[in-house]
Structure formats: C-alpha cells, structure tokens
Design a protein around this motif. Structure first.
Motif, PDB file in Angstrom:
ATOM      1  N   THR A  62       0.817  -1.217   0.000  1.00  0.00           N
ATOM      2  CA  THR A  62       0.000   0.000   0.000  1.00  0.00           C
ATOM      3  C   THR A  62       0.852   1.269   0.000  1.00  0.00           C
ATOM      4  O   THR A  62       0.317   2.366   0.088  1.00  0.00           O
ATOM      5  CB  THR A  62      -0.901   0.026   1.250  1.00  0.00           C
ATOM      6  N   MET A  63       2.147   1.119  -0.112  1.00  0.00           N
ATOM      7  CA  MET A  63       3.023   2.257   0.089  1.00  0.00           C
ATOM      8  C   MET A  63       3.568   2.822  -1.210  1.00  0.00           C
ATOM      9  O   MET A  63       3.881   2.093  -2.147  1.00  0.00           O
ATOM     10  CB  MET A  63       4.199   1.862   0.997  1.00  0.00           C
ATOM     11  N   LEU A  64       3.696   4.134  -1.248  1.00  0.00           N
ATOM     12  CA  LEU A  64       4.457   4.850  -2.256  1.00  0.00           C
ATOM     13  C   LEU A  64       4.095   4.481  -3.685  1.00  0.00           C
ATOM     14  O   LEU A  64       4.946   4.240  -4.525  1.00  0.00           O
ATOM     15  CB  LEU A  64       5.957   4.629  -2.012  1.00  0.00           C
ATOM     16  N   GLY A  65       2.818   4.403  -3.982  1.00  0.00           N
ATOM     17  CA  GLY A  65       2.388   4.248  -5.360  1.00  0.00           C
ATOM     18  C   GLY A  65       2.551   2.870  -5.945  1.00  0.00           C
ATOM     19  O   GLY A  65       2.456   2.710  -7.159  1.00  0.00           O
ATOM     20  N   VAL A  66       2.818   1.838  -5.133  1.00  0.00           N
ATOM     21  CA  VAL A  66       2.939   0.485  -5.687  1.00  0.00           C
ATOM     22  C   VAL A  66       1.783  -0.396  -5.215  1.00  0.00           C
ATOM     23  O   VAL A  66       1.909  -1.606  -5.149  1.00  0.00           O
ATOM     24  CB  VAL A  66       4.288  -0.172  -5.304  1.00  0.00           C
ATOM     25  N   SER A  67       0.671   0.256  -4.868  1.00  0.00           N
ATOM     26  CA  SER A  67      -0.483  -0.498  -4.397  1.00  0.00           C
ATOM     27  C   SER A  67      -0.893  -1.557  -5.409  1.00  0.00           C
ATOM     28  O   SER A  67      -1.148  -1.284  -6.568  1.00  0.00           O
ATOM     29  CB  SER A  67      -1.665   0.451  -4.154  1.00  0.00           C
ATOM     30  N   GLY A  68      -0.935  -2.802  -4.973  1.00  0.00           N
ATOM     31  CA  GLY A  68      -1.378  -3.899  -5.822  1.00  0.00           C
ATOM     32  C   GLY A  68      -0.331  -4.418  -6.772  1.00  0.00           C
ATOM     33  O   GLY A  68      -0.512  -5.502  -7.343  1.00  0.00           O
ATOM     34  N   GLU A  69       0.785  -3.705  -6.978  1.00  0.00           N
ATOM     35  CA  GLU A  69       1.769  -4.155  -7.957  1.00  0.00           C
ATOM     36  C   GLU A  69       2.448  -5.460  -7.526  1.00  0.00           C
ATOM     37  O   GLU A  69       2.753  -6.318  -8.361  1.00  0.00           O
ATOM     38  CB  GLU A  69       2.834  -3.074  -8.190  1.00  0.00           C
ATOM     39  N   ILE A  70       2.696  -5.621  -6.238  1.00  0.00           N
ATOM     40  CA  ILE A  70       3.313  -6.858  -5.753  1.00  0.00           C
ATOM     41  C   ILE A  70       2.343  -8.018  -5.913  1.00  0.00           C
ATOM     42  O   ILE A  70       2.721  -9.117  -6.328  1.00  0.00           O
ATOM     43  CB  ILE A  70       3.764  -6.698  -4.286  1.00  0.00           C
ATOM     44  N   ASP A  71       1.053  -7.766  -5.597  1.00  0.00           N
ATOM     45  CA  ASP A  71       0.029  -8.798  -5.831  1.00  0.00           C
ATOM     46  C   ASP A  71       0.019  -9.224  -7.292  1.00  0.00           C
ATOM     47  O   ASP A  71      -0.036 -10.411  -7.623  1.00  0.00           O
ATOM     48  CB  ASP A  71      -1.365  -8.270  -5.461  1.00  0.00           C
ATOM     49  N   LYS A  72       0.053  -8.222  -8.192  1.00  0.00           N
ATOM     50  CA  LYS A  72      -0.001  -8.515  -9.624  1.00  0.00           C
ATOM     51  C   LYS A  72       1.181  -9.368 -10.058  1.00  0.00           C
ATOM     52  O   LYS A  72       1.027 -10.314 -10.833  1.00  0.00           O
ATOM     53  CB  LYS A  72      -0.007  -7.205 -10.425  1.00  0.00           C
ATOM     54  N   MET A  73       2.365  -9.023  -9.567  1.00  0.00           N
ATOM     55  CA  MET A  73       3.537  -9.774  -9.957  1.00  0.00           C
ATOM     56  C   MET A  73       3.429 -11.233  -9.526  1.00  0.00           C
ATOM     57  O   MET A  73       3.734 -12.152 -10.282  1.00  0.00           O
ATOM     58  CB  MET A  73       4.797  -9.133  -9.365  1.00  0.00           C
ATOM     59  N   GLY A  74       2.966 -11.462  -8.296  1.00  0.00           N
ATOM     60  CA  GLY A  74       2.776 -12.835  -7.831  1.00  0.00           C
ATOM     61  C   GLY A  74       1.743 -13.586  -8.641  1.00  0.00           C
ATOM     62  O   GLY A  74       1.934 -14.743  -9.019  1.00  0.00           O
ATOM     63  N   ASP A  75       0.606 -12.911  -8.936  1.00  0.00           N
ATOM     64  CA  ASP A  75      -0.460 -13.556  -9.708  1.00  0.00           C
ATOM     65  C   ASP A  75       0.012 -13.923 -11.115  1.00  0.00           C
ATOM     66  O   ASP A  75      -0.286 -15.011 -11.633  1.00  0.00           O
ATOM     67  CB  ASP A  75      -1.681 -12.633  -9.800  1.00  0.00           C
ATOM     68  N   LYS A  76       0.744 -13.016 -11.762  1.00  0.00           N
ATOM     69  CA  LYS A  76       1.188 -13.279 -13.130  1.00  0.00           C
ATOM     70  C   LYS A  76       2.201 -14.419 -13.185  1.00  0.00           C
ATOM     71  O   LYS A  76       2.142 -15.274 -14.075  1.00  0.00           O
ATOM     72  CB  LYS A  76       1.775 -11.994 -13.733  1.00  0.00           C
ATOM     73  N   LEU A  77       3.127 -14.421 -12.234  1.00  0.00           N
ATOM     74  CA  LEU A  77       4.088 -15.520 -12.196  1.00  0.00           C
ATOM     75  C   LEU A  77       3.387 -16.845 -11.925  1.00  0.00           C
ATOM     76  O   LEU A  77       3.751 -17.888 -12.488  1.00  0.00           O
ATOM     77  CB  LEU A  77       5.151 -15.253 -11.123  1.00  0.00           C
ATOM     78  N   ARG A  78       2.370 -16.813 -11.053  1.00  0.00           N
ATOM     79  CA  ARG A  78       1.613 -18.036 -10.755  1.00  0.00           C
ATOM     80  C   ARG A  78       0.913 -18.555 -12.002  1.00  0.00           C
ATOM     81  O   ARG A  78       0.918 -19.756 -12.288  1.00  0.00           O
ATOM     82  CB  ARG A  78       0.599 -17.755  -9.648  1.00  0.00           C
ATOM     83  N   ASP A  79       0.302 -17.653 -12.760  1.00  0.00           N
ATOM     84  CA  ASP A  79      -0.394 -18.069 -13.976  1.00  0.00           C
ATOM     85  C   ASP A  79       0.581 -18.620 -15.009  1.00  0.00           C
ATOM     86  O   ASP A  79       0.329 -19.666 -15.639  1.00  0.00           O
ATOM     87  CB  ASP A  79      -1.160 -16.888 -14.578  1.00  0.00           C
ATOM     88  N   LEU A  80       1.701 -17.944 -15.192  1.00  0.00           N
ATOM     89  CA  LEU A  80       2.655 -18.336 -16.228  1.00  0.00           C
ATOM     90  C   LEU A  80       3.346 -19.658 -15.904  1.00  0.00           C
ATOM     91  O   LEU A  80       3.631 -20.456 -16.801  1.00  0.00           O
ATOM     92  CB  LEU A  80       3.687 -17.238 -16.440  1.00  0.00           C
ATOM     93  N   LYS A  81       3.608 -19.904 -14.618  1.00  0.00           N
ATOM     94  CA  LYS A  81       4.311 -21.137 -14.265  1.00  0.00           C
ATOM     95  C   LYS A  81       3.481 -22.380 -14.587  1.00  0.00           C
ATOM     96  O   LYS A  81       4.029 -23.466 -14.793  1.00  0.00           O
ATOM     97  CB  LYS A  81       4.700 -21.134 -12.782  1.00  0.00           C
ATOM     98  N   ARG A  99      11.718   4.630  -4.900  1.00  0.00           N
ATOM     99  CA  ARG A  99      11.435   4.931  -6.307  1.00  0.00           C
ATOM    100  C   ARG A  99      12.060   3.885  -7.217  1.00  0.00           C
ATOM    101  O   ARG A  99      11.429   3.417  -8.165  1.00  0.00           O
ATOM    102  CB  ARG A  99      11.958   6.318  -6.649  1.00  0.00           C
ATOM    103  N   GLU A 100      13.317   3.513  -6.914  1.00  0.00           N
ATOM    104  CA  GLU A 100      13.998   2.507  -7.739  1.00  0.00           C
ATOM    105  C   GLU A 100      13.260   1.173  -7.711  1.00  0.00           C
ATOM    106  O   GLU A 100      12.992   0.571  -8.750  1.00  0.00           O
ATOM    107  CB  GLU A 100      15.428   2.314  -7.235  1.00  0.00           C
ATOM    108  N   ILE A 101      12.897   0.708  -6.508  1.00  0.00           N
ATOM    109  CA  ILE A 101      12.240  -0.589  -6.368  1.00  0.00           C
ATOM    110  C   ILE A 101      10.847  -0.542  -6.988  1.00  0.00           C
ATOM    111  O   ILE A 101      10.445  -1.442  -7.728  1.00  0.00           O
ATOM    112  CB  ILE A 101      12.163  -1.001  -4.889  1.00  0.00           C
ATOM    113  N   GLY A 102      10.087   0.527  -6.691  1.00  0.00           N
ATOM    114  CA  GLY A 102       8.746   0.640  -7.252  1.00  0.00           C
ATOM    115  C   GLY A 102       8.752   0.678  -8.763  1.00  0.00           C
ATOM    116  O   GLY A 102       7.919   0.058  -9.425  1.00  0.00           O
ATOM    117  N   THR A 103       9.709   1.416  -9.332  1.00  0.00           N
ATOM    118  CA  THR A 103       9.815   1.504 -10.789  1.00  0.00           C
ATOM    119  C   THR A 103      10.133   0.145 -11.396  1.00  0.00           C
ATOM    120  O   THR A 103       9.575  -0.246 -12.426  1.00  0.00           O
ATOM    121  CB  THR A 103      10.902   2.525 -11.178  1.00  0.00           C
TER     122      THR A 103
END
Length: 342
Positions: free
Chosen positions: A26-45, A113-117
């Motif tokens: 929920t921090m610094l503009g990356v809301s949901g981005e970590i969830d998305k990354m996990g979901d996409k990797l789960r689908d692709l695997k 900023r680096e990590i979020g980007t």
C-alpha cells in the motif's frame, strides 16, 4: 528446465504472496503491484511443463521460455536487492520477519522509487509475456499433472522443499567455504560458552540461495563432527512445518522407531526423548523461519535427554530467528563468493 523453472516460480510466488500480505503493497504508489507480480508468475508457471515439452522443436517457444526465465531472475533480483540494502543499513536486526527488508526499501525514499519503478516495469514485461503465451495455446499441465496441487502450493508456500545432510562434494568451490567450515566446526566443538542449559546453538544467517544449506552440509559431514556425536539429525524445517511431522522426522533421523501419523505431540516428545537419552547429539535445523520449531518442538527432548555437549546448528534468513533460539553471538553470516571463485 520445466522442473527448475517451476520450482523457482513457486519460490518467487511464495515470497511475493507474503510480501503482499504486509503493508508494503500500500506504500508509495505500488499499491497492488506486488500482488499482480505474484499472480502473473503463478499463472505463467502453470504453462511451463507444456512449454518445456514443446521448446525442443519450436524455436519461438524456446525464446518465450527464455523471456520468462529472465523475468523470474528480475523478480528475484528485486527481492535480493532489498535484502542487501537492508543488511547494509543493519535493518536485518529488526524483528519484523523476513520481509522487513522489502518494507525497509519501500519506506526509504532513497530506495522506494527505484524498487517501485522496477516492480512496475517487470509487471509490464510479464503482461507482454502472458499475452504472447496465448498464441502458443499452452496446455496447463502443471509440474506433476495436478493443477490444484500446484495452486495450493504456490499460495501457501512450498512445504515440500526438503534438504538433506549429504551433498555433492564435486560441486563445492572456493576457499571461503572451507574456511567457514573449519571455523564453524571449531565453534561447535568448543566446550565453553554453552547456552540453553548445556546445549550450544550456533546460527548461520544469510539471504536466500547464498549457500547456507551447503555450508551446513559441509559441517554436518565433517569427520570431526561425525566422530564426536553419537546421534546426528538433519531436519529441513521450512516455513510451513507441521509439528507432528517435524517430530516424527526427528525420531527417524535419530534412529528411533517410526511413529504413526496420528501420534500426539506428547507421545512423540516422549519417544524422541527416549531415543536421545544419554546420547551426545548434533542437530541441524535447516531453513528455519520461526524459532518455535526449536522452542516448542525440539528443545525439551534434547534438554531432558541428550548428553551434555550436544549441539544445534540453525540456518536461517532472519537474525530474529537466531536470537529466538538463543544462538551464540556473533552469528555466522554467509557472504557472496569472492570474484575469482564466482
């Protein structure tokens, strides 16, 4: 290739699922981005087995698998970068669990900023990879033919990951691991500084994949260790260990009789205690995420039965675990290979 990538993807999804459960997402503009990354990797695997079957003859599929592999490495790099930044700032001493490093990065304006980007850019790459996969019409075979089992494993960790005490000697490189092995063996054999009522606990601490298990295997198989202890137990603990299963495996590793799965913890404690009575014991607990595995499960049987001079070696990613098991200070930190060894 499929098995390696599937295991790697499961590891990443598990790590990201835990991170998403924290306030990081929920921090610094990356809301949901970590969830998305996990979901996409789960689908692709879920496509990896079919992709591996086809990439032998289809050059375009080979290229797609390469793209996915590089995306997975990028996800791992992001997590490791946070861990290393946190270690440099000393934040690994905070009892916030293994994901305090990611939280540290997202709270720190110099790193956020680096990590979020990088997370957002990686999600875009994963979108492109997933979109391209539609053209291949992959069949969701899963790594063992059971999609439901794979989904369950990825959402709830990977409790089936097991390590063993034996190892491939030919795969060990570098003078540093030999030096570390000698230092740890000397520390374990030393008779002073016993804690936990006569049972010395030693901890190996380091980020995931840096070689903690390999070092522990070297120590476990050292001739001095093998000759000193009458009972030697190797337990792969992992994040989602089961109390009964952990005690049953300890009994078997100690040479006791296998206990039925429905045995109670009380009866298993008693059996393990009887197995270790007056035995000088060396216990390795590999990949420990929670000090409860020692405090609630294994400590009392060793204290009440094992001979004086028994030892415990713990490997963990989290210094909080090392403190929780009352390991002697300083903990042994595993560092990266020297450039010539790498």
């Amino acid at each position: 290739m499929a098995m390696v990538l599937d295991a790697f993807a499961s590891y990443l999804v598990d790590m990201l699922t835990q991170a998403a459960a924290d306030e990081v997402k929920t921090m610094l503009g990356v809301s949901g981005e970590i969830d998305k990354m996990g979901d996409k990797l789960r689908d692709l695997k879920n496509f990896l087995v079919d992709a591996d079957r086809r990439n032998i003859t289809e050059e375009t599929v080979q290229e797609w698998v390469g793209q996915l592999k590089r995306a997975m490495y990028e996800a791992a790099d992001i997590l490791d970068l946070c861990q290393l930044k946190a270690m440099k700032r000393g934040s690994s001493s905070v009892d916030a669990g293994c994901f305090n490093s990611l939280l540290f990065c997202m709270r720190n304006p110099f790193h956020a900023r680096e990590i979020g980007t990088r997370i957002k850019a990686l999600n875009q790459r994963l979108d492109d990879i997933k979109e391209r996969s539609a053209g291949f019409k992959f069949i969701d075979l899963g790594s063992d033919g059971d999609h439901s089992n794979n989904t369950h494993a990825s959402r709830h960790g990977n409790p089936s990951r097991e390590t063993v005490g034996d190892f491939d000697r030919s795969a060990i490189v570098g003078d540093k691991i030999e030096e570390d092995t000698r230092a740890l063996v000397a520390q374990i054999m030393q008779t002073k500084k016993d804690v936990n009522d006569g049972i010395k606990v030693v901890a190996i601490v380091g980020v995931g994949g840096i070689g903690k298990t390999t070092l522990a295997q070297k120590v476990f198989n050292d001739e001095a260790i093998q000759g000193e202890f009458s009972k030697k137990i190797w337990l792969s603990v992992n994040q989602n260990f089961g109390d009964v299963d952990l005690l049953r495996r300890a009994i078997i590793e100690a040479g006791g009789d296998a206990q039925p799965p429905e045995s109670s913890k009380t009866s298993l404690h008693e059996t393990l205690k009887n197995t270790l009575i007056d035995q000088k014991t060396f216990l390795v607990m590999d990949d420990v995420w929670n000090h409860r595995a020692w405090d609630d499960m294994l400590k009392l049987p060793l204290l009440n039965a094992a001979a004086t001079g028994s030892r415990v070696l713990v490997t963990t990613r989290d210094e909080g675990v090392a403190r929780g098991v009352k390991a002697i200070w300083p903990y042994h930190h595993v560092d990266t290979l020297a450039p010539e060894d790498a």
